[in-house]
Scaffold this motif. Structure first.
Motif, PDB file in Angstrom:
ATOM      1  N   LYS A 185       4.210 -20.671   9.162  1.00 29.49           N
ATOM      2  CA  LYS A 185       4.700 -20.657   8.770  1.00 29.49           C
ATOM      3  C   LYS A 185       5.153 -19.867   7.034  1.00 29.49           C
ATOM      4  O   LYS A 185       5.706 -20.607   6.281  1.00 29.49           O
ATOM      5  CB  LYS A 185       6.145 -20.357   8.895  1.00 29.49           C
ATOM      6  CG  LYS A 185       6.798 -21.266   8.534  1.00 29.49           C
ATOM      7  CD  LYS A 185       8.128 -22.001   9.516  1.00 29.49           C
ATOM      8  CE  LYS A 185       8.751 -23.101   9.297  1.00 29.49           C
ATOM      9  NZ  LYS A 185      10.104 -24.223  10.013  1.00 29.49           N
ATOM     10  N   LYS A 204      -1.762 -18.389  12.475  1.00 27.58           N
ATOM     11  CA  LYS A 204      -1.601 -18.992  13.387  1.00 27.58           C
ATOM     12  C   LYS A 204      -3.041 -19.057  13.503  1.00 27.58           C
ATOM     13  O   LYS A 204      -4.472 -17.377  12.950  1.00 27.58           O
ATOM     14  CB  LYS A 204      -1.592 -18.327  14.396  1.00 27.58           C
ATOM     15  CG  LYS A 204       0.176 -18.237  14.421  1.00 27.58           C
ATOM     16  CD  LYS A 204      -0.124 -17.526  16.364  1.00 27.58           C
ATOM     17  CE  LYS A 204       1.905 -18.109  16.019  1.00 27.58           C
ATOM     18  NZ  LYS A 204       2.455 -17.357  17.872  1.00 27.58           N
ATOM     19  N   ARG A 259      13.541 -18.954  21.000  1.00 26.19           N
ATOM     20  CA  ARG A 259      12.324 -19.503  21.276  1.00 26.19           C
ATOM     21  C   ARG A 259      12.851 -19.240  23.365  1.00 26.19           C
ATOM     22  O   ARG A 259      14.146 -20.064  23.732  1.00 26.19           O
ATOM     23  CB  ARG A 259      12.038 -20.735  20.766  1.00 26.19           C
ATOM     24  CG  ARG A 259      10.810 -20.551  20.917  1.00 26.19           C
ATOM     25  CD  ARG A 259       9.486 -20.360  20.566  1.00 26.19           C
ATOM     26  NE  ARG A 259       8.102 -21.012  21.034  1.00 26.19           N
ATOM     27  CZ  ARG A 259       7.579 -21.878  20.245  1.00 26.19           C
ATOM     28  NH1 ARG A 259       8.224 -22.235  19.343  1.00 26.19           N
ATOM     29  NH2 ARG A 259       6.333 -21.729  20.212  1.00 26.19           N
ATOM     30  N   GLU A 289       1.294 -12.807  12.626  1.00 28.12           N
ATOM     31  CA  GLU A 289       2.576 -12.247  13.754  1.00 28.12           C
ATOM     32  C   GLU A 289       3.247 -11.627  13.273  1.00 28.12           C
ATOM     33  O   GLU A 289       4.066 -12.873  12.512  1.00 28.12           O
ATOM     34  CB  GLU A 289       2.324 -13.164  14.955  1.00 28.12           C
ATOM     35  CG  GLU A 289       1.151 -12.758  16.378  1.00 28.12           C
ATOM     36  CD  GLU A 289       1.467 -14.054  17.120  1.00 28.12           C
ATOM     37  OE1 GLU A 289       2.756 -15.008  16.902  1.00 28.12           O
ATOM     38  OE2 GLU A 289       0.630 -14.178  17.770  1.00 28.12           O
ATOM     39  N   GLU A 322       9.501 -15.307  21.597  1.00 25.81           N
ATOM     40  CA  GLU A 322      11.321 -14.902  21.307  1.00 25.81           C
ATOM     41  C   GLU A 322      11.786 -13.983  21.879  1.00 25.81           C
ATOM     42  O   GLU A 322      11.434 -12.984  21.775  1.00 25.81           O
ATOM     43  CB  GLU A 322      10.659 -14.807  19.837  1.00 25.81           C
ATOM     44  CG  GLU A 322      11.670 -15.106  18.898  1.00 25.81           C
ATOM     45  CD  GLU A 322      11.892 -16.072  17.680  1.00 25.81           C
ATOM     46  OE1 GLU A 322      11.352 -17.418  18.975  1.00 25.81           O
ATOM     47  OE2 GLU A 322      12.805 -16.532  17.569  1.00 25.81           O
TER      48      GLU A 322
HETATM   49  P1  AMP Z   1      11.255 -22.524  12.297  1.00 26.35           P
HETATM   50  O1  AMP Z   1      12.219 -22.441  13.899  1.00 26.35           O
HETATM   51  O2  AMP Z   1      11.911 -21.697  11.422  1.00 26.35           O
HETATM   52  O3  AMP Z   1      10.220 -23.928  12.388  1.00 26.35           O
HETATM   53  O4  AMP Z   1      10.376 -21.456  12.967  1.00 26.35           O
HETATM   54  C1  AMP Z   1       9.304 -21.685  14.106  1.00 26.35           C
HETATM   55  C2  AMP Z   1      10.086 -20.835  15.341  1.00 26.35           C
HETATM   56  O5  AMP Z   1       9.740 -19.524  15.012  1.00 26.35           O
HETATM   57  C3  AMP Z   1       9.672 -20.725  16.423  1.00 26.35           C
HETATM   58  O6  AMP Z   1      10.420 -21.647  17.740  1.00 26.35           O
HETATM   59  C4  AMP Z   1       9.964 -19.364  17.428  1.00 26.35           C
HETATM   60  O7  AMP Z   1      10.984 -19.755  17.660  1.00 26.35           O
HETATM   61  C5  AMP Z   1      10.379 -19.039  15.789  1.00 26.35           C
HETATM   62  N1  AMP Z   1       8.712 -17.612  15.947  1.00 26.35           N
HETATM   63  C6  AMP Z   1       9.421 -16.477  16.045  1.00 26.35           C
HETATM   64  N2  AMP Z   1       8.239 -15.503  16.034  1.00 26.35           N
HETATM   65  C7  AMP Z   1       7.659 -16.088  16.090  1.00 26.35           C
HETATM   66  C8  AMP Z   1       5.994 -16.591  16.465  1.00 26.35           C
HETATM   67  N3  AMP Z   1       5.165 -14.674  16.455  1.00 26.35           N
HETATM   68  N4  AMP Z   1       5.280 -17.339  17.503  1.00 26.35           N
HETATM   69  C9  AMP Z   1       5.704 -18.382  16.817  1.00 26.35           C
HETATM   70  N5  AMP Z   1       6.676 -18.353  16.850  1.00 26.35           N
HETATM   71  C10 AMP Z   1       8.052 -17.571  16.257  1.00 26.35           C
END
Ligand code: AMP
Length: 558
Positions: free
Chosen positions: A420, A403, A256, A249, A300
């Motif tokens: 990620k 994922k 979030r 994705e 998000e």
């Molecule tokens: P990070 O804050 O860099 O650790 O990245 C994780 C965050 O990415 C999550 O807490 C979400 O807020 C955001 N996010 C954006 N798109 C997605 C997605 N498709 N799936 C999961 N998290 C996402």
């Protein structure tokens, strides 16, 4: 009989100087185990972690430093300059209150002894007060509590109303203490906490129903579960090797949200599990219209203008503006990309594999412009994933999430089921602990901010000051945001109650004796306010040390 607040305060004082985590844990376990009354147990568990309510509860005491000054003045007669002087000496409003109470002459012979029950009653009364005159009532109520306090009670009462107990009792210690007190595993307590976010409730359940009770706890509508988190991917190749098929994705650049929709109402929580429903009335309406009732969705929220995401900052601004929401709505249109479902048809769905949760998610979200299932591609082709990565970056988003389609949803977990992928970024997320008023035409704004990382025990270690990267508008906004957190000032210098986290970029990390961390950032630049991160989620001294070391490695490579 409810426990006295004095017993609680004396216990706090007995653990305050202990630095061994194991010893604090054992002491708390012993203390909790002896509490007979369920309500007392609930309150004490929360109080020890510096909370009056769980983080997601909309109730709050609404007591700032100014209100404490007023209450102390009423209770002891001390004027503000005197309190400020003492505060400068002690560095802590709790100790200041304690000293003031010591100096106070015995006022009444018939002081009422404070119990935990009484404190709870007064706190609930205070948090229910609104509107005109509520500040005055709160000052009066708090002053009355001071009048009934012994000096040591005043120390912890003050810290409690300000939400900062300074006992070093973080989530890990509380989890282990509850486990130890009733002989259950820390993992079970952890799981229960991740889905209730209420240690008080967890403790009461273990006390009365043991481990079976814990196992029965399930995710509930309108009580947030911790959100599942992602690890950094080593590479696309390794993700495909590890997972086989990968559900890919976009990683949206927003903030979030966990949306609860059931029993006729919608509640929205931020990643910090704060209730942000009031800031998003348009999302609430659209969820009611387009989504099947009885679900918890994870997604998000993105501010989109002319097809592009607006800087993350804008969404946070909307979260904070609880008042002028109407105006903000027009300026910052929001879309929510939903990517998971935690609850449907009266049941928890987190143990289903992602592929099934995804199908369920699509079946509950109807046609909408505003609430959209995040597009997902299930593939084992590296090129497909790389294509999506570039598309996401071109569209102004952060990268992609990879994922595992077979994985469950694990609340609060940062694991290998979600990876990620984004461009390398070495920014630091640091706690704002101090600041300085500007000069000349900037004298009405705070123009520089002092930053700290945290160590294992949550202590704050300063690493530098940031004074660039802000627009004038941001400086004004941040000044308003930080004013209520001012603990004391000396000339232009300010000390804040630690609450907000800044993301900063910098040119280099240097060794430096100037700060307790023994590191200093060279040319730090403000990137954004990480309003979604709490103080204990800031970067650690370990990460700073690792980044420091990494600089030499990368230089060698060049
Ligand atoms: P990070 O804050 O860099 O650790 O990245 C994780 C965050 O990415 C999550 O807490 C979400 O807020 C955001 N996010 C954006 N798109 C997605 C997605 N498709 N799936 C999961 N998290 C996402």
């Amino acid at each position: 009989m409810s426990l006295t607040f004095r017993e609680f305060a004396e216990f706090c004082s007995s653990i305050e100087k202990i630095s061994s985590t194991l010893e604090i844990t054992a002491k708390i376990a012993g203390f909790l185990k002896k509490i007979e009354d369920d309500e007392d147990l609930y309150d004490i568990v929360l109080f020890l972690t510096g909370r009056v309510y769980p983080p997601w509860d909309e109730r709050e005491l609404g007591v700032g430093i100014g209100l404490v000054y007023e209450a102390l003045k009423l209770a002891t007669g001390a004027e503000k300059p005197k309190i400020e002087n003492l505060l400068r000496e002690t560095g802590d409003l709790g100790k200041t209150a304690e000293l003031l109470m010591r100096k106070r002459k015995q006022l009444t012979l018939f002081q009422e002894e404070l119990t935990i029950r009484k404190i709870r009653e007064v706190f609930d009364t205070m948090s229910a007060l609104t509107g005109e005159g509520s500040q005055k009532r709160k000052i009066r109520l708090l002053a009355d509590l001071y009048v009934s306090s012994t000096p040591i009670e005043a120390r912890y009462l003050t810290r409690l109303v300000l939400g900062e107990m300074r006992l070093g009792v973080g989530e890990g210690i509380m989890r282990d203490a509850i486990a130890k007190a009733w002989g259950v595993s820390s993992e079970l307590v952890e799981r229960a906490y991740m889905i209730t976010n209420d240690f008080g409730r967890v403790a009461v359940v273990v006390k009365n129903e043991g481990k079976e009770g814990l196992k029965k706890l399930k995710i509930q509508l309108h009580i947030p579960a911790k959100m599942m988190l992602a690890q950094v991917a080593e590479s696309v190749d390794s993700a495909v090797k590890e997972m086989g098929k990968v559900a890919v994705e976009w990683k949206f650049d927003g903030t979030r949200v966990q949306i609860h929709w059931g029993n006729g109402k919608v509640t929205i929580f931020s990643r910090r599990l704060e209730n942000v429903t009031r800031a998003l009335p348009d999302v609430v309406e659209e969820v009611k219209r387009a989504v099947k009732e009885g679900v918890i969705l994870d997604g998000e929220a993105v501010a989109i203008k002319d097809g592009k995401p607006m800087p993350f900052q804008h969404i946070l601004r909307r979260f904070r503006r609880k008042h002028e929401i109407g105006k903000m709505l027009e300026k910052i249109p929001i879309k929510v990309y939903v990517f998971d479902i935690l609850f449907a048809d009266g049941e928890e769905t987190i143990d289903l594999p992602l592929s099934e949760r995804r199908a369920l998610l699509e079946s509950v979200v109807g046609k909408s412009e505003k609430i959209l299932p995040a597009e997902q591609k299930v593939t084992d082709r590296v090129e497909d994933i790389e294509d999506m990565y570039h598309q996401a970056l071109n569209a102004g988003h952060e990268g992609v999430m990879m994922k595992n389609p077979k994985s469950p949803y694990i609340p609060g977990k940062r694991g290998k089921h979600w990876l990620k992928l984004k461009p390398v970024m070495e920014n630091l997320d640091l706690v704002v602990v101090g600041g300085e008023w500007g000069e000349g035409k900037r004298s009405h704004v705070i123009s520089s901010y002092e930053l700290a990382c945290i160590d294992e025990q949550g202590r704050l270690l300063r690493v530098g000051k940031v004074a660039t990267g802000f627009t004038d508008e941001e400086l004004e906004e941040l000044t308003e945001l930080f004013k209520p957190l001012i603990e004391y000032q000396e000339g232009k210098k300010i000390k804040f109650r630690p609450y907000y986290v800044f993301e900063v970029a910098y040119q280099e990390i240097q060794k430096s004796p100037k700060y307790e961390s023994s590191y200093a950032l060279r040319f730090p630049r403000f990137v954004r306010l990480r309003d979604d991160k709490s103080v204990d989620e800031a970067d650690t001294i370990d990460r700073v040390a690792r980044l420091y070391e990494a600089q030499f490695k990368s230089k060698k490579q060049i």
